[in-house]
Scaffold this active site. Structure first.
Site, PDB file in Angstrom:
ATOM      1  CG  HIS A  65      -3.607  -0.847  -7.109  1.00 52.42           C
ATOM      2  ND1 HIS A  65      -3.804  -0.230  -5.902  1.00 52.42           N
ATOM      3  CD2 HIS A  65      -3.769  -2.162  -6.867  1.00 52.42           C
ATOM      4  CE1 HIS A  65      -4.080  -1.130  -4.982  1.00 52.42           C
ATOM      5  NE2 HIS A  65      -4.051  -2.314  -5.549  1.00 52.42           N
ATOM      6  CD  GLU A  78      -3.273   2.989  -4.906  1.00 47.81           C
ATOM      7  OE1 GLU A  78      -2.198   2.664  -5.423  1.00 47.81           O
ATOM      8  OE2 GLU A  78      -4.018   2.183  -4.327  1.00 47.81           O
ATOM      9  CG  ASP A  80       1.074  -2.177  -8.604  1.00 49.34           C
ATOM     10  OD1 ASP A  80       0.999  -1.844  -9.799  1.00 49.34           O
ATOM     11  OD2 ASP A  80       0.166  -2.785  -8.008  1.00 49.34           O
ATOM     12  NE  ARG A 129      -4.247  -1.402   0.038  1.00 51.83           N
ATOM     13  CZ  ARG A 129      -4.344  -2.393  -0.852  1.00 51.83           C
ATOM     14  NH1 ARG A 129      -3.364  -2.586  -1.729  1.00 51.83           N
ATOM     15  NH2 ARG A 129      -5.402  -3.172  -0.893  1.00 51.83           N
TER      16      ARG A 129
END
Ligand code: NAI
Length: 331
Positions: free
Chosen positions: A297, A265, A260, A236
């Site tokens: 993500h 985000e 990622d 996260r």
């Protein structure tokens, strides 16, 4: 039995239809979100599933589901923070999730990030784009079998990543508050976070975000990382202080980062946006650097993972309706 599947994406449609066919159960597809305006579409159905980042916190949603006899919202996600669990409880609606859908999907992405950054693929491509195909010292690479990979959080995904790196010949070390009983022969535990950071050529995060893990990697302990180490985060965004990471990348202390997930985000995940929207965030900088791979993500995004998300969420509904048992229930 009839199920209504809200917010079905094009990439989920085959999985929904296959599950319906294999189980001989009617699943109707609704492309829109589950909202106070769309909840009445669930009238006449026995269960609903949805997959949405947009909040499901309007009391009318829970009240109308109850009025229509629906007793469960089955989320096609692992996290359920978009729901109001108190309201769900008040109206007797169970919220269920899909706690795991394919640890390999994320673990393989970690290996992908690591190998791209270790082998300087961005720099090789950038040089070649200018006509420079020379073998230059600045892009000579280490081999993964000569690296120490540090896994922080050795649960389902972290341990799967450890097995993949072990298979590639790397030495794998791990740090976790709970030791995985299958670790022997795959990874060696170190006693604390600082030891892991100071011994690893690659550091990869695989923890949940909690109040204890918020900014687990911060401006103080990031200094323990080895010179030239690679940092990977598929956990996260808020597990790391992004400003601290950027400072270490700028100074050259950290060679590269595969990200990622990012704290900000929600600005862009699974959306097509105007890039101006990102100007006040670190995203533009991170997107345009050779030493960072930002992947928005996508680590989970494989055919197997999507199939498992859909089928487990529909299984959760089927079990609930047939037996009354709440599987993977969050309330
Ligand atoms: P898991 O629950 O199997 O493993 C998490 C591990 O972290 C556990 O072994 C736990 O003991 C450890 N842990 C928790 N707090 C800790 C602390 N303070 N210090 C050290 N260790 C600690 O979870 P799983 O399935 O491996 O997922 C890990 C994370 O990956 C998820 O929480 C989620 O945030 C992220 N994820 C990211 C995806 C993506 O597409 N990028 C997709 C799925 C999950």
């Amino acid at each position: 039995m009839k199920i209504l599947a809200y917010h079905v994406q094009e990439y989920e449609e085959d999985a929904v239809r296959n599950w319906a066919k294999n189980n001989d159960i009617c699943v109707d597809i609704e492309y829109g979100l589950l909202t106070a305006d769309s909840v009445d579409k669930a009238k006449g159905y026995d269960g609903v599933t949805t997959q949405q980042v947009i909040e499901v916190k309007d009391e009318d949603i829970y009240r109308k589901l109850k009025e229509n006899g629906v007793k469960q919202i089955s989320s096609r996600t692992a996290g359920v923070d978009m729901f109001d669990l108190d309201l769900a409880k008040k109206y007797g609606i169970s919220i269920t999730n899909v706690p795991q859908y394919s640890p390999n999907a994320i673990a393989e992405f970690v290996v992908t990030h690591t190998m791209m950054l270790l082998r300087n693929i961005n720099q090789i491509k950038a040089a070649q784009a200018t006509g420079n195909f020379k073998w230059e010292k600045k892009v000579i690479a280490k081999e993964i079998r000569n690296c120490v990979v540090g896994i922080i959080g050795t649960g389902r995904i972290g341990f799967t990543a450890a097995k993949l790196f072990n298979g590639l010949g790397a030495k794998v070390i791990g740090y976790d508050v709970y030791k995985n009983p299958e670790a022997e022969g795959v990874l060696e535990y170190v006693p604390d976070l600082e030891t892991l950071l100071s011994e690893s050529d690659v550091v990869s995060l695989h923890l949940p975000l909690t109040k204890d893990t918020y900014h687990l990697i911060d401006k103080d302990n990031i200094k323990f990382m080895k010179d030239g180490a690679i940092f990977i985060n598929t956990g996260r965004g808020a597990l790391v202080d992004t400003e601290a990471l950027l400072a270490e990348l700028d100074s050259g202390h950290i060679k590269a980062a595969g990200l990622d997930v990012l704290e900000c985000e929600t600005l862009y995940v699974n959306q097509e946006i105007d890039k101006e929207k990102l100007e006040d965030s670190p995203v533009t900088n991170l997107m345009t650097r050779d030493d960072v791979n930002l992947t928005g993500h996508f680590a989970f995004f494989t055919e197997t993972a999507v199939d498992n998300l859909v089928s487990t969420s529909l299984d959760n509904i089927k079990t609930h309706i047939e037996t009354g048992e709440v599987v993977n229930g969050m309330n």
